[in-house]
Design an enzyme around this catalytic site. Sequence first.
Site, PDB file in Angstrom:
ATOM      1  N   LYS A  39       0.835  -1.201   0.000  1.00 58.88           N
ATOM      2  CA  LYS A  39       0.000   0.000   0.000  1.00 58.88           C
ATOM      3  C   LYS A  39       0.871   1.253   0.000  1.00 58.88           C
ATOM      4  CE  LYS A  39      -0.617  -0.591   4.897  1.00 58.88           C
ATOM      5  NZ  LYS A  39      -1.167   0.314   5.850  1.00 58.88           N
ATOM      6  N   TYR A 265      18.122  29.341   9.125  1.00 61.50           N
ATOM      7  CA  TYR A 265      16.903  29.912   9.716  1.00 61.50           C
ATOM      8  C   TYR A 265      16.915  29.824  11.236  1.00 61.50           C
ATOM      9  CZ  TYR A 265      14.555  29.866   5.152  1.00 61.50           C
ATOM     10  OH  TYR A 265      14.189  30.083   3.864  1.00 61.50           O
TER      11      TYR A 265
END
Length: 368
Positions: A39, A265
Amino acid sequence: NDDFSESRVILDIDLAKIRANYEAIRETVEPLTTMAVLKADGYGLGAQRIAECLKDAGVTWFGVAEMHEAMSIRHLNLPIQILGGVIAEEIPDGVRNDIILPITDMKTAEEISTESIRQGKVTQCHFLIDSGMGRLGIRISEAEELIMEIMKLPNIECNGIYSHFPYAYGDYDFSTNQVRSMIQLIQDLERKGISFKYKHIANSDGIHNVPSAIQAPFNMVRTGINLYGCFDLEGRKTISLDEVITLRSRLVGIRDMPWGASIGYGRTYKLDEATRVGTVAIGYADGLPIGLSNNGYVIIHGKRCPIIGRVSMDYITVSLDEVPEAQVGDEVVCLGDGISVADWAEAKRTITYEIICSFGNRVERNYI
Ligand code: PLP
């Protein structure tokens, strides 16, 4: 580095290792059949290529979550089973394409039956029993009566029954009780003349942790994560398996940065000495967890280089102090080569499944 083509990030997927993992599982659980659960596009690694490889290795049964996934491997002409639940809109295609459908309640059973009559077909179905997962399926306390009713519906052949473990990697008593109650249900139904050709409950964790789940009356197991050599972080590991992926990028910038400079950042890292800083073309959009900010490392020229500063969308920054020979364009191994999926899962405080399902679209899948 010719094999990078134009992609900045390459995910090598070693099909021979997937095959070896499957074989190790199959040998352990024989004579039970090993269903390969593919899946979510084979846990993000590419269901089609993996299904082809596994068919070559002798896999005879696939499990998926939904119809698109079933159709992507339908051409291999092996049984494909939808595992969780089926939605009404999927039923016509499921019936048309001989997908084995889960029966989770009376309404679904009636819809599959009606659609099968309309198409002049008989659809194979497996009863999904909720013996403790609490998600989908016929509650075990109501199962006997409901199954007897559903068995009367025309044009469905209910030849399988299965259940799922929520906590096979930790709560062994609970899981063993699930097994016991499934065996009880199967026996009660047999006494009423209803028997099933296919009976299954074990996922990967069940195989390692719940011995009674890989014995008669069960005759199938469903494995997904183990095909990739990954496990839950907790739980026993009774089969040794190899991780199958390597994630590679490359250095795109090298600068000598002075003492006191801040990196990235949030200015989460400040250099406490002059440092050669390398910039690597991979970021969280590629699946590298932001949890590795100031907390992980990559491999360059065989040496560990710490990630410094915050992981950004497209880049990470690393200290090159250990590799003075590094140059722009050099390969950077971000995962593999001693850095495991489990290491990343721990850093991200998640499970191995989420790591391998989360590589970004722009990451080139390279099958080796
Ligand atoms: N069976 C069912 C019903 C599932 O939903 C899954 C995946 O979550 C599996 C088996 C395979 O599980 P694992 O990847 O832990 O082997």
